[in-house]
Design an enzyme around this catalytic site. Structure first.
Site, PDB file in Angstrom:
ATOM      1  N   CYS A   1       0.960  -1.162  -0.029  1.00 51.93           N
ATOM      2  CA  CYS A   1      -0.402   0.104  -0.023  1.00 51.93           C
ATOM      3  C   CYS A   1       0.949   1.129  -0.073  1.00 51.93           C
ATOM      4  O   CYS A   1       2.210   1.368   0.463  1.00 51.93           O
ATOM      5  CB  CYS A   1      -1.006  -0.009   1.465  1.00 51.93           C
ATOM      6  SG  CYS A   1      -0.646   0.379   2.994  1.00 51.93           S
TER       7      CYS A   1
ATOM      8  N   ASP B   1       3.587  20.255 -34.966  1.00 52.01           N
ATOM      9  CA  ASP B   1       3.945  20.944 -36.246  1.00 52.01           C
ATOM     10  C   ASP B   1       4.025  20.271 -37.220  1.00 52.01           C
ATOM     11  O   ASP B   1       3.431  18.871 -37.763  1.00 52.01           O
ATOM     12  CB  ASP B   1       5.832  20.153 -36.181  1.00 52.01           C
ATOM     13  CG  ASP B   1       6.792  20.784 -36.961  1.00 52.01           C
ATOM     14  OD1 ASP B   1       6.932  21.790 -37.430  1.00 52.01           O
ATOM     15  OD2 ASP B   1       7.621  19.767 -37.173  1.00 52.01           O
TER      16      ASP B   1
ATOM     17  N   CYS C   1       2.817   1.645   3.400  1.00 45.98           N
ATOM     18  CA  CYS C   1       3.845   1.673   3.368  1.00 45.98           C
ATOM     19  C   CYS C   1       5.228   2.099   2.557  1.00 45.98           C
ATOM     20  O   CYS C   1       6.582   2.238   2.739  1.00 45.98           O
ATOM     21  CB  CYS C   1       3.913  -0.093   3.211  1.00 45.98           C
ATOM     22  SG  CYS C   1       3.079  -1.419   3.317  1.00 45.98           S
TER      23      CYS C   1
END
Length: 697
Positions: free
Chosen positions: A13, A391, A16
């Site tokens: 998680c 471009d 942690c």
């Protein structure tokens, strides 16, 4: 400075990961740090004069995680057999407890729960709670309030007030929740593992005419690699012998095989077809294009989006607030069991997991299609794009222009104009110059000595060829030299430019000798992509080009683009992007990744096209398309929008769920057992919702 990569088990998680990050950042000698939760890795740059890497491992292990390093041997801290038996005992007793409680509730067997001896219940609490208690104590020593501390107070508190069965069942559900979280995160890790499995493990090299089978880790630049039909190519390199068709879908997303012959570039992880190839290795291991893709996916979560920063702030403030709310619940209700239920219900894991799981899933999914997105920050920016700037040369067009015609004036012959032009252009790197040189080769016209050369940005070139003053360029260059262009010439050039052709004037000794027309074909899929971008609600589509107004107008109208900017110098593109950003637009710039690098960097999202094997372009762009496929641009925007939506859904569910369950627990509607059983549901939803992003569409 030295960088070490550590495999950290149990990063299930964000809490942690954040805990490890905070502790390591405060360690003297750590200069840079990346915690990759979904890859279970810590990439640490440290000063080896001030810090021993063994200390880094010990620091992480003291936080309750097992660590393995590439270059450092770290003995496992956990016995797998003991862990299996521990979990089996807890699960078995937990299921038995739930069944007996169910029988009591239904009135079938009163006091059935008393069948479980108290010593067994206490043993289950100790065995099940040990990892939780350990992480809680380690957090306290580091002056941190973590989820494990909340759970520990809940488990111990239930036991202290005599609710031993409730304490055991909370422990049971916490252990189940922990393994469900690991399973949840492993779904995202699967995407990374699939990419890593693309790369072959063995290779055949040719040494002094003999073939040797080696591990890919032993390959070096310059090795001659032999690849037979059906085998994976283990390096980025150049074909020096053989002919075949190669499936490059793992890199470019293109399913059709590409013909490879002597001089062709090939990529690691692609599959050789029916031919035999010998390849000279140019890049190996992590330096290959596939290696860079894997690294990009692994590190995607480190480029944190604003929504992730919100989740991190929420998690850091949530736990102390939940602790205070539990204490307040006890003061108001006078019932410790209510406060314990509040603590058990307080779990911000779903909020913390929503972003990293979704980001890694989307980045991995995009990579499979040849779309490299550099993390959560750019996924969120993609979702907000409302202006796209593109471009022309090499992006909208193929970037390989060809001479479409030569018109001569003042008695000059076509061959003479082409010879003088090709001679001068041999010093130029401009695509139009290369087109003129190729045309001269086709006509078998040999260039002659050029005595001087000068490049004039945005105008053209001039120099001395065969004692003649020659210039090649646009109308501006000709007028600057004081040369008057006859009306008949202007009429002819105007007609050509309206067809989308670029006109270059050629002058010799201040006299117009001819006009060379250059045409660069438009990519087939651009028109469809522009249509899709409009359907996505992109408010402004703007084409940028160094060509003149008439050529720009012709190309733009053909594609259905209503805005364009012509006669631009490279720095003008950056200024246009800045101007649009000042107007409040979220700007996406599409370019070739090399000449357009400054403008790509300036844009909120810079997309570089056709960058396979081009390190500079991959590094400079926020999104890199491995293949020149315009349809990948609207796809990238869709990925960004879908990901951001999934992240918001996960965070909203996590926050709402925590508020509701804590509220219900505070008034006694949810018991500690019910709260612990319910707390993991939003995490599972987040994982399942994020896994949708792994599906290729």
């Amino acid at each position: 400075m030295k960088t070490i990569e550590l495999n950290v088990e149990g990063l299930c998680c964000q809490s942690c990961a954040g805990k490890i990050e905070r502790v390591l950042k405060s360690t003297d000698g750590v200069m840079d740090l990346k915690i990759l939760m979904t890859s279970e890795k810590a990439v640490i740059t440290y000063d080896e004069k001030r810090l021993d890497p063994e200390k880094l491992i010990k620091t992480i292990e003291n936080l309750g995680h097992k660590v393995k390093g590439k270059d450092i041997k770290s003995e496992p801290k956990r016995d797998d057999l003991f862990e299996t038996l521990r979990l089996a005992f807890i699960v078995g007793l937990g299921i038995a407890g739930l069944l007996l409680l169910g029988l009591e509730y239904l009135g079938i067997y009163k006091k059935g729960i008393d069948l479980i001896p108290l010593p067994m219940v206490l043993l289950a609490i100790l065995l099940g709670g040990y990892p939780i208690f350990k992480r809680a104590v380690l957090g306290i020593l580091k002056r941190q309030i973590n989820v494990d501390l909340m759970m520990s107070i809940g488990i111990i508190g239930a036991g202290l007030i005599g609710e031993y069965i409730a304490s055991m069942l909370v422990t049971f559900f916490m252990n189940i929740a922990h393994y469900l979280e690991e399973f949840t995160v492993s779904r995202s890790r699967k995407a990374i593992k699939e990419l890593m499995e693309i790369a072959p493990k063995r290779a055949v090299i040719k040494v002094d005419g003999k073939e040797m089978d080696v591990d890919v880790s032993e390959l070096k630049v310059g090795d001659i690699v032999v690849v037979r039909p059906g085998e994976k190519i283990p390096v980025d390199g150049v074909v020096i012998n053989g002919l075949s068709f190669v499936n490059e879908s793992t890199i470019t997303g293109e399913s059709l095989p590409v013909e490879k012959y002597v001089g062709s570039t090939v990529f690691s992880g692609t599959i050789n077809g029916s031919g035999y190839l010998e390849i000279e290795a140019k890049k190996v291991g992590e330096d290959t294009t596939l290696g860079k893709i894997i690294k990009l996916v692994e590190e995607a979560e480190t480029h944190k989006a604003p929504v992730q920063k919100f989740a991190d702030r929420f998690t850091s403030y949530f736990l102390p607030s939940a602790l205070a709310f539990a204490f307040l619940t006890y003061l108001i209700s006078g019932k410790a069991i209510y406060a314990i239920a509040v603590l058990v219900a307080a779990c911000p894991c779903a909020v913390g997991l929503a972003t990293p799981l979704s980001v890694v899933a989307s980045v991995a999914s995009g990579a499979k299609r040849g779309i490299l997105i550099k993390g959560g920050l750019y996924l969120e920016e993609l979702s907000k794009i409302n202006c796209l700037v593109m471009d022309k040369t090499g992006t909208i067009t193929f970037g390989t222009p060809k001479v479409s015609g030569i018109v001569t004036f003042n008695g000059y012959k076509k061959e003479e104009v082409l010879r003088l032009s090709a001679s001068l252009e041999s010093y130029s790197e401009h695509p139009a110059g290369r087109a003129i040189i190729e045309e001269a080769k086709r006509e078998r016209i040999e260039p002659i000595t050029t005595e001087s050369f000068e490049y004039l940005i945005g105008k053209g070139i001039k120099g001395v060829v065969d004692n003649k003053r020659v210039s090649i360029g646009n109308e501006l260059l000709i007028k600057e030299q004081g040369i008057i262009i006859p009306d008949s010439v202007l009429e002819k050039t105007l007609e050509l430019e309206k067809e989308g052709q670029t006109v270059l004037f050629v002058t010799v000794d201040s006299q117009i000798a001819g006009v060379i027309t250059i045409y660069d074909s438009i990519r087939d899929e651009v028109e469809r992509a522009i249509k899709e971008l409009k359907e996505l609600g992109i408010k402004r589509l703007i084409m940028l080009t160094g060509d003149n107004e008439r050529v720009a107008c012709a190309v733009a109208k053909r594609l259905g683009i209503t805005e364009w900017r012509a006669d631009l110098l490279p720095e003008d593109k950056i200024n246009i992007v800045k101007s649009l950003q000042k107007e409040g637009y979220k700007v996406c710039m599409v370019g070739d990744g090399v000449n357009d690098a400054p403008a790509l960097t300036q844009a909120d999202v810079g997309i570089a096209m056709g960058v396979a094997g081009t390190d500079t372009a991959i590094e400079s762009a926020h999104v890199a398309l491995m293949k020149d496929n315009w349809l990948h641009i609207p796809t990238a925007i869709r990925i960004g929008r879908t990901t951001y939506k999934v992240i918001r859904q996960g965070i909203a569910l996590g926050v709402t769920w925590d508020i509701i369950t804590m509220g219900l627990a505070s008034v006694g509607i949810l018991s500690p057992v019910m709260a612990s059983a319910l707390e993991e549901l939003p995490t599972l939803f987040v994982a399942l919702n994020a896994s949708r992003l792994l599906i290729r569409k």
